[in-house]
Design a protein around this motif. Structure first.
Motif, short mmCIF file in Angstrom:
data_model
loop_
_atom_site.label_atom_id
_atom_site.label_comp_id
_atom_site.label_asym_id
_atom_site.label_seq_id
_atom_site.Cartn_x
_atom_site.Cartn_y
_atom_site.Cartn_z
N TYR A 1 0.83 -1.20 0.00
CA TYR A 1 0.00 0.00 0.00
C TYR A 1 0.86 1.26 0.00
O TYR A 1 0.53 2.26 -0.65
CB TYR A 1 -0.94 0.00 1.21
N SER B 1 2.19 1.90 -3.42
CA SER B 1 1.15 2.38 -4.34
C SER B 1 0.60 3.73 -3.92
O SER B 1 -0.38 4.22 -4.50
CB SER B 1 0.02 1.35 -4.43
N GLN C 1 -0.76 4.66 -0.96
CA GLN C 1 -1.90 4.67 -0.04
C GLN C 1 -1.38 4.60 1.41
O GLN C 1 -1.47 3.56 2.08
CB GLN C 1 -2.83 3.50 -0.35
N ASP D 1 -2.24 6.00 4.30
CA ASP D 1 -3.14 5.80 5.45
C ASP D 1 -3.48 4.32 5.63
O ASP D 1 -3.48 3.80 6.76
CB ASP D 1 -4.43 6.61 5.25
N THR D 2 -3.75 3.64 4.52
CA THR D 2 -4.03 2.20 4.59
C THR D 2 -2.78 1.45 5.04
O THR D 2 -2.87 0.50 5.83
CB THR D 2 -4.50 1.68 3.23
#
Length: 216
Positions: free
Chosen positions: A125, A128, A130, A132-133
Motif C-alpha cells: 500500500y 502504491s 496509499q 493511510d491504509t
C-alpha cells in the motif's frame, strides 16, 4: 536452457496423458514440474510465462483439497513475487491477503510470520501511495507481536518514514525512537539515526543534526 525447457514441457505432456489427475503422485509430480518451469522462466526474465506456470502449479496443488501446506504457501509467495516485479499492486494485495490467511491457518494469529505478512501488505500500500491504509497494516503488524526485535523495529521505521514524508516530524521522531530502542542491528541503528538527523536538520536544530548524522 532451451533444452531443459523442452524436457520440462515434454514431462508435463507425458504426465497429463498418463493420469486422470486425481491421485497424489500425479498432483505432486505435476506441481513440482510446473514449479520448476516457472522458476526457469522467471530466471530468464519471462515474467508472464512464470506467472502462468506458478498459477497452474497452485491450481494443481489445490487438487489435493487441503486448506494449506507449505507448498501451497510457497506457490502463493512465488505468484506474489511476479506481481511485485510487474508492479501489479491490486493483484499483489489480493495475493498477500490470501497468504495472510494461509499463515494464520498454519502458524496462528500471533506468530511473527503473520506479523511480517501484515508488514508486507503495508509495504504494498505504501508503494502504491496509499499511506493511510499502509499505516493501518503496520499497526496491525505491531499488535500481533509483543515487542519482537525481528519485526517490530523495521515496522516502526516504516511508520516513521510515512510520517516523515508527510512532514509530521514529531510523530516520525517518536516512531524512530521506539524503533531504535528495539534493535541491536547496527545497520538498522545507522538508518534510524540518519533519519533522525534529517528530522533535526529540517527542524533547524543543526548542531544536533550534525552530531546525529555523524553517529549514524
Amino acid at each position: 536452457t532451451p533444452k531443459e525447457l523442452t524436457v520440462i514441457l515434454n514431462a508435463i505432456d507425458r504426465i497429463q496423458k498418463g493420469s486422470s489427475g486425481g491421485d497424489d503422485i500425479w498432483i505432486l509430480t505435476m506441481a513440482k514440474t510446473l514449479g520448476s518451469l516457472g522458476n526457469m522462466l522467471f530466471v530468464r526474465g519471462n515474467l508472464n510465462g512464470a506467472f502462468h506456470a506458478y498459477k497452474e502449479e497452485l491450481r494443481v496443488r489445490q487438487l489435493r483439497q487441503v486448506k494449506w501446506d507449505d507448498s501451497i504457501i510457497e506457490a502463493v509467495e512465488k505468484i506474489s513475487l511476479v506481481r511485485l516485479c510487474r508492479c501489479e499492486w491490486v493483484g499483489l494485495v489480493e495475493d498477500m491477503k490470501r497468504l495472510l490467511k494461509l499463515k494464520k491457518l498454519a502458524l496462528g494469529e500471533r506468530h511473527i510470520e503473520t506479523s511480517i505478512v501484515l508488514q508486507r501488505i503495508g509495504d504494498v500500500y505504501r508503494l502504491s501511495g496509499q499511506n493511510d491504509t499502509a499505516l493501518g497494516y503496520f499497526f496491525d503488524s505491531l499488535a500481533v507481536t509483543s515487542l519482537d526485535l525481528r519485526s517490530d523495529s523495521p515496522t516502526l521505521m516504516r511508520i516513521g518514514d510515512i510520517h516523515f514524508q508527510s512532514l509530521s516530524y514529531d510523530l516520525a521522531q517518536e516512531a524512530y525512537t521506539e524503533a531504535l530502542n528495539l534493535t541491536n542491528d547496527e545497520r538498522i541503528i545507522s538508518g534510524i539515526l540518519h533519519r533522525m538527523g534529517l528530522i533535526l536538520f529540517s527542524k533547524g536544530d543543526y548542531d544536533e543534526a550534525e552530531k546525529t548524522l555523524e553517529e549514524a
